[in-house]
Design an enzyme around this catalytic site. Structure first.
Site, short mmCIF file in Angstrom:
data_model
loop_
_atom_site.label_atom_id
_atom_site.label_comp_id
_atom_site.label_asym_id
_atom_site.label_seq_id
_atom_site.Cartn_x
_atom_site.Cartn_y
_atom_site.Cartn_z
N GLY A 235 39.32 -33.67 -63.76
CA GLY A 235 38.85 -32.35 -63.40
C GLY A 235 39.64 -31.80 -62.22
O GLY A 235 40.78 -32.21 -61.97
N CYS A 236 39.03 -30.88 -61.49
CA CYS A 236 39.70 -30.25 -60.36
C CYS A 236 40.21 -31.30 -59.37
O CYS A 236 39.45 -32.17 -58.94
CB CYS A 236 38.73 -29.30 -59.66
SG CYS A 236 39.42 -28.56 -58.16
N PHE A 237 41.49 -31.20 -59.02
CA PHE A 237 42.06 -32.23 -58.15
C PHE A 237 41.58 -32.16 -56.71
O PHE A 237 41.75 -33.10 -55.95
CB PHE A 237 43.59 -32.27 -58.20
CG PHE A 237 44.32 -30.95 -58.08
CD1 PHE A 237 43.73 -29.81 -57.56
CD2 PHE A 237 45.64 -30.85 -58.52
CE1 PHE A 237 44.43 -28.61 -57.45
CE2 PHE A 237 46.34 -29.65 -58.43
CZ PHE A 237 45.73 -28.54 -57.87
#
Length: 210
Positions: free
Chosen positions: A37-39
């Site tokens: 997902g979002c880093f």
């Protein structure tokens, strides 16, 4: 605003890896690359793990020429938002990193998304850098599936790392530098708190690179 599933932050730790690399007898540096997902949130978790000496938010899975945020968000590059974790194998093993990855960093049962963030750039993926990492990762996923740790099938890809490309500077340490951002408060702070609660012996405070 980007949104993400935070259930991984409230689920509790998964079992210890039955197959793992031996703890190194001397300090050193090795690398691992995870996508979940979002880093921002993935980096926020791993940079607070004892034995991790450096992290970079970036892109893996595609070509160097398309490794920019603007291109990756078109969902046409093959890249996944990823974090490269540099760690000391005498302090933490690859299997222990995987346990944190599956416990608090993300939900490995969501295909090509994390919560409402939809697209292959948000996929769950382990990019192994050597055959030993491949063996440990695949064995661990099989272990978790056999134990039915998750209510749904694990969809995490295990694929060779062809290249990691560091992301833009404004993405680095984003959660640390933007603590009042509603996204960080809702999606990433719970992961950090879960790491602290579930892995107290591995949790360290992080105040940025010196």
């Amino acid at each position: 605003m980007r949104n993400s599933n935070v259930s991984a932050a409230t689920r509790g730790p998964v079992p210890v890896a039955g197959v793992d690399e031996a703890r190194a007898t001397k300090p050193g540096r090795e690398k691992a690359v995870f996508a979940g997902g979002c880093f921002w949130g993935t980096q926020a978790v791993f940079q607070r793990v004892k034995g991790v000496v450096h992290t970079d938010a970036g892109y893996a899975g595609g070509q160097a020429g398309t490794a920019t945020y603007e291109q990756v968000t078109t969902e046409t590059t093959g890249h996944a938002e990823s974090v490269q974790v540099e760690y000391d194998p005498s302090k933490i093993t690859y299997g222990e990193l995987l346990r944190i990855y599956f416990s608090v960093a993300h939900d490995p049962t969501q295909l090509n998304r994390q919560g409402p963030d939809v697209g292959t750039s948000y996929r769950s993926a382990i990019f192994f850098v050597n055959p030993e990492q491949e063996k440990v990762a695949k064995a661990y996923i099989a272990q978790l599936e056999t134990a039915k740790v998750f209510p749904r099938k694990i969809v995490t890809e295990v694929t060779p790392l062809k290249g990691f490309y560091k992301g833009e500077e404004y993405h680095q340490d984003y959660a640390l530098k933007n603590p009042e951002n509603p996204y960080i408060q809702v999606c990433d702070r719970p992961k950090i708190e879960a790491l602290k609660k579930e892995f107290p012996d591995l949790f360290v405070e992080y105040h940025g690179l010196k």
